[in-house]
Scaffold this motif. Structure first.
Motif, mmCIF file in Angstrom:
data_model
loop_
_atom_site.group_PDB
_atom_site.id
_atom_site.type_symbol
_atom_site.label_atom_id
_atom_site.label_comp_id
_atom_site.label_asym_id
_atom_site.label_seq_id
_atom_site.Cartn_x
_atom_site.Cartn_y
_atom_site.Cartn_z
ATOM 1 N N VAL A 1 0.867 -1.170 0.000
ATOM 2 C CA VAL A 1 0.000 0.000 0.000
ATOM 3 C C VAL A 1 0.906 1.222 0.000
ATOM 4 O O VAL A 1 2.022 1.176 0.529
ATOM 5 C CB VAL A 1 -0.944 0.001 1.231
ATOM 6 N N ILE A 2 0.452 2.318 -0.615
ATOM 7 C CA ILE A 2 1.260 3.532 -0.687
ATOM 8 C C ILE A 2 0.847 4.496 0.420
ATOM 9 O O ILE A 2 -0.338 4.770 0.608
ATOM 10 C CB ILE A 2 1.101 4.209 -2.063
ATOM 11 N N LYS A 3 1.816 5.000 1.157
ATOM 12 C CA LYS A 3 1.600 5.975 2.216
ATOM 13 C C LYS A 3 2.611 7.110 2.073
ATOM 14 O O LYS A 3 3.729 6.893 1.588
ATOM 15 C CB LYS A 3 1.781 5.337 3.604
ATOM 16 N N LEU A 4 2.224 8.312 2.483
ATOM 17 C CA LEU A 4 3.196 9.396 2.598
ATOM 18 C C LEU A 4 3.862 9.249 3.956
ATOM 19 O O LEU A 4 3.208 9.370 4.996
ATOM 20 C CB LEU A 4 2.530 10.761 2.477
ATOM 21 N N LEU A 5 5.167 9.010 3.954
ATOM 22 C CA LEU A 5 5.886 8.718 5.191
ATOM 23 C C LEU A 5 6.867 9.828 5.540
ATOM 24 O O LEU A 5 7.495 10.429 4.667
ATOM 25 C CB LEU A 5 6.663 7.412 5.063
ATOM 26 N N ALA A 6 6.987 10.074 6.821
ATOM 27 C CA ALA A 6 8.084 10.880 7.371
ATOM 28 C C ALA A 6 9.074 9.886 7.963
ATOM 29 O O ALA A 6 8.693 9.054 8.794
ATOM 30 C CB ALA A 6 7.573 11.832 8.440
#
Length: 435
Positions: A249-254
């Motif tokens: 799954v694609i997530k915006l990560l820090a």
């Protein structure tokens, strides 16, 4: 019977979504807050831009003022709470408050990430408290555990979802097959995204939070300018479907991590594929979640509502209570810790895995030529999938761990190959080492 302590007076800067909830909680929980602090908390005044504007909170009109500087420097104010956001006038007002001996509670991630050195320096110089739990991940208790609970440990990595708007958009793209634009429109209709969503979808909001997290976790000064930032506007429904087909799954990560030699840190914000078995993959809609990995404590996960008026106000109230207790006891909370002074290494030094999708000519020798380019940059291929489409084919490759600089060089050379019609997408792959 002990003598009742005099009330502590609170000046509030801003009465919008968060500020109005702070007012409500101060009123509704007045008795409990007084018991927890050891003295009553009273609202001394509320600075607003326009006096006649309709507000969500029931605020005594006599408390409202447009003269914020006069409010924060009043002799009868003990604590200043700043929830107006932005750089100015927030910075000037906080500095004025501290110069007059006030402790400050702030939710201002942008200011702390851009000019935290000035704000922390003023707190130290004036013996003032500075608490800012609400600046990162809303209601989730995250900064205080990093700053205090893990003060005796060595943090290796902080990895998480710290922006609810982008998580909502990507979740809808994954669960419904929606395009980016359709998912964004839905987020705006529900109030999760602003009319101008740039700060969220381009990663500026998450980058500011990453800078704050990295500074605390690694005892080093990190600013928003140090953070490598990429947003989600280029993520397509095809990217999401490709990830789903691979079990990702694609997530915006820090991502904030020490280098292997411990001499520097990498701080980056970008979309990435993570396995569906990873706990962050199950973070849905506008929720936030952050993994902290420390040498002794191991892996810790913090999860909850990352935005919204009431959740953020909860974090603000927690800070108000902590600051009020300190003032009564004649003590201060922890100062900024930058003793490690670790440098932020460039993005090119960051190491991870990559998912690369290429549109190529469907003829013999293509895969061998592509593999040769990867090998030339010391990027090892883990898996390959090829699908034919007439004269063209789609080639999907997933690499082993490699530096970002090596991958960038690989992509540059691939684009120069006449057999490569287009580099359709490049996505980092994270989280395979976190159960």
């Amino acid at each position: 019977m002990s003598k009742a302590k005099p009330a502590l007076r609170v000046a509030l800067l801003g009465c919008g979504v968060v500020g109005s909830q702070v007012v409500r909680l101060l009123h509704e929980q007045a008795g409990d807050l007084a018991a927890r602090v050891g003295a009553p908390l009273e609202l001394a005044g509320v600075a607003v831009r326009r006096l006649g504007r309709k507000r969500d909170a029931d605020v005594d009109p006599a408390l409202l003022t447009t003269d914020a500087e006069a409010l924060v420097t009043r002799d009868d104010v003990d604590i200043v709470v700043e929830v107006i956001g932005g750089i100015e006038p927030a910075r000037s007002l906080i500095l004025a408050a501290m110069a007059h001996g006030k402790s400050v509670v702030s939710a201002n991630k942008a200011l702390l990430a851009e000019d935290g050195a000035t704000i922390h320096g003023a707190a130290r110089e004036n013996g003032a408290d500075l608490y800012f739990e609400a600046s990162v991940a809303g209601a989730i208790p995250l900064l205080r555990p990093l700053r205090e609970s893990l003060a005796g440990d060595r943090v290796r990595r902080v990895l998480g979802i710290v922006n609810g708007t982008t998580n909502y958009i990507l979740d809808k793209m994954d669960s419904t097959g929606a395009s980016f634009n359709d998912a964004l429109e839905e987020a705006q209709a529900l109030g999760y995204a602003e009319a101008d969503p740039t700060a969220d979808v381009e990663g500026f909001d998450a980058a500011a939070k990453a800078a704050i997290l990295a500074g605390i976790a690694f005892h080093s000064r990190v600013t928003a300018a140090d953070v490598h930032r990429e947003g989600i506007t280029e993520i397509t429904a095809a990217d999401v479907a490709s990830a789903r087909g691979m079990g990702y799954v694609i997530k915006l990560l820090a991502i904030c991590a020490r280098s292997d030699d411990g001499r520097s840190v990498g701080v980056r914000v970008h979309p990435a594929m993570i396995p569906r078995s990873h706990p962050l993959a199950g973070v849905r809609e506008a929720y936030n979640a952050v993994f902290v990995e420390a040498e002794s404590a191991g892996r810790l996960m913090f999860y909850g509502a990352g935005a919204g008026g009431a959740p953020t106000a909860s974090a603000v109230l927690g800070d108000i209570v902590a600051v009020a207790r300190n003032r009564i006891a004649g003590t201060r909370g922890p100062e900024e810790s930058t003793y490690a002074d670790l440098k932020v290494h460039p993005m090119g030094d960051s190491v991870t895995r990559y998912h690369v999708s290429l549109d190529v000519a469907d003829k013999p020798g293509v895969l061998a030529r592509v593999a040769e380019i990867f090998a030339g940059h010391d990027v090892s291929i883990q898996t390959v999938r090829q699908e034919g489409r007439g004269d063209d084919a789609q080639l999907v490759l997933v690499t082993h761990r490699a530096s970002d600089a090596a991958l960038s060089g690989t992509i540059k050379d691939l684009r120069d190959l006449n057999i490569v019609r287009a580099v359709a997408s490049v996505m980092r792959v994270e989280g395979d080492d976190t159960p």
